[in-house]
Design a protein around this motif. Sequence first.
Motif, short mmCIF file in Angstrom:
data_model
loop_
_atom_site.label_atom_id
_atom_site.label_comp_id
_atom_site.label_asym_id
_atom_site.label_seq_id
_atom_site.Cartn_x
_atom_site.Cartn_y
_atom_site.Cartn_z
N ALA A 1 3.54 -10.99 6.36
CA ALA A 1 2.56 -10.39 5.47
C ALA A 1 3.25 -9.46 4.48
N VAL A 2 2.56 -9.23 3.37
CA VAL A 2 3.13 -8.40 2.31
C VAL A 2 3.42 -7.00 2.84
N GLN A 3 4.58 -6.46 2.45
CA GLN A 3 4.99 -5.12 2.84
C GLN A 3 4.80 -4.17 1.66
N MET A 4 4.27 -2.99 1.94
CA MET A 4 4.01 -2.01 0.88
C MET A 4 4.55 -0.66 1.29
N ALA A 5 4.76 0.20 0.30
CA ALA A 5 5.27 1.54 0.57
C ALA A 5 4.25 2.33 1.38
N ALA B 1 -0.95 0.97 0.55
CA ALA B 1 -1.96 -0.03 0.90
C ALA B 1 -3.37 0.54 0.92
N VAL B 2 -3.50 1.84 1.18
CA VAL B 2 -4.83 2.44 1.30
C VAL B 2 -5.17 3.33 0.11
N LYS B 3 -4.36 3.26 -0.93
CA LYS B 3 -4.52 4.16 -2.08
C LYS B 3 -5.89 4.01 -2.73
N GLY C 1 -3.80 -4.67 -0.42
CA GLY C 1 -3.70 -3.55 0.51
C GLY C 1 -4.41 -3.82 1.81
N TRP C 2 -5.59 -4.45 1.71
CA TRP C 2 -6.34 -4.75 2.92
C TRP C 2 -5.57 -5.74 3.79
N THR C 3 -4.98 -6.76 3.18
CA THR C 3 -4.22 -7.76 3.93
C THR C 3 -3.03 -7.13 4.64
N SER C 4 -2.37 -6.19 3.97
CA SER C 4 -1.21 -5.52 4.56
C SER C 4 -1.59 -4.71 5.79
N ALA D 1 3.79 2.51 13.19
CA ALA D 1 3.91 1.71 11.97
C ALA D 1 2.59 1.67 11.20
N LEU D 2 1.49 1.56 11.96
CA LEU D 2 0.17 1.53 11.32
C LEU D 2 -0.14 2.86 10.64
N LEU D 3 0.16 3.97 11.31
CA LEU D 3 -0.08 5.28 10.72
C LEU D 3 0.80 5.49 9.49
N THR D 4 2.02 4.98 9.53
CA THR D 4 2.91 5.08 8.36
C THR D 4 2.34 4.30 7.18
N ASP D 5 1.84 3.11 7.45
CA ASP D 5 1.24 2.29 6.39
C ASP D 5 0.03 2.97 5.77
#
Length: 423
Positions: free
Chosen positions: A318-322, A326-328, A382-385, A417-421
Amino acid sequence: MTTTTEARTRSGRLMLNKVPEVTVWFWVIKILCTTVGESFADWINMKLGVGLVNTAWIFTAVFVVVLAVQLRLKRYVPFPYWLTVVVVSVTGTLYTDILTDQLNVPLWISSAVFSVLLAAVFGVWWARERTLSIHSVTTLPRESFYWLAVLVTFALGTATGDWTLELTGWSPGVSVLLPLGLIAAITLLWKFGANPVLSFWLAYILTRPLGANIGDWLASPKVAQPGEPTGLALGTFTTSLIFLGLILATVVYLTVTRSDVTETHEATHDAAATGDPRKERVALAGFGLLAVATAGLLVWAHGQPHTGPAPEEDNTSAVQMAPGQAVKKFPPAKVAALKTLASTSLKDARSGNETGAHTAAQKLRDLWDADQASLQPLDQTGWTSIDAQMDKMLKTFGIDHSNPPMSPAQQEKELNALLTDMG
């Protein structure tokens, strides 16, 4: 579609018939109730974040109360009867969902188990009362058997309906056509001369997947992940309100007119003709052919190319984001609620509280699913990530996956990892 009334009366307090006459209104309100059973359960479970097991406990308690009220009545009264049907529709649906989502029981096994259980209920009912007709629900034992059978039919209808979707990959809108077509075929066979009791219960079971598919079609988002249901995006709450309003209007009409009270109906309609054994045997063969044709259709549909839920291993690509990107575009309040549950699960995992960590992860999943319709359109990427990382985290708890829970270290890793995303 009606049922015969000839049967010997066993011992017990004799009452007027406790079940409404099977008119078109019966089937209309029954389908409305099954739609509410699907949408209202989903709304409480996911939108309110109550959780599947807690929702099941709540509705089991409510079912016990409304059933007690219904059993104390000496005749059929529309409001308590249909309130019981609404509650039992939610309860039966939840029991199947727990087996599927919490205990990871395959749907084909659930369908088989509930089929055997329903056959057992009917077998004991027949052995004791010598009738399965709903026109002779005039004693407490018969009414008890009736409500037990209704509960199992809702659970069975949920399992078989969901299994059909799993096999075919059909959308809820398309899936409506199968139970609708089967009910139409059963009605034609009943008109021809099929056994009315058998016809009634077959149609009764099929109204569950019909109503559920209607509810899913109305409530599901217009845009969704591949393999996820799409619909008119009314949402579970709006769908529940609409159908509860329609149920209430219908119940008020029936209360005023008394058109579905058995004694009133019999006084204004000619008695049903006696069944023809030859026609019943021919119709029984018709039911068999219908079952074979349905099985053939499902096998064919299963073999056709269709989009199912994304394989678990696909999530790794899946797409990786900073961090936080993803939740911006998501509402801060919704992100904060998600992070709170993730942090709670992480804290419990670190402290060795396995039950607490699992419960918080389950609530996180429920909240994420409930917010999909509002978050996904804001930022599909962002949702997919986040959804991919959410799935990895859930897998470590064995939630929505067939594997047993993994080690606390793996759970902590994916939660971090989820909290970081989410920033």
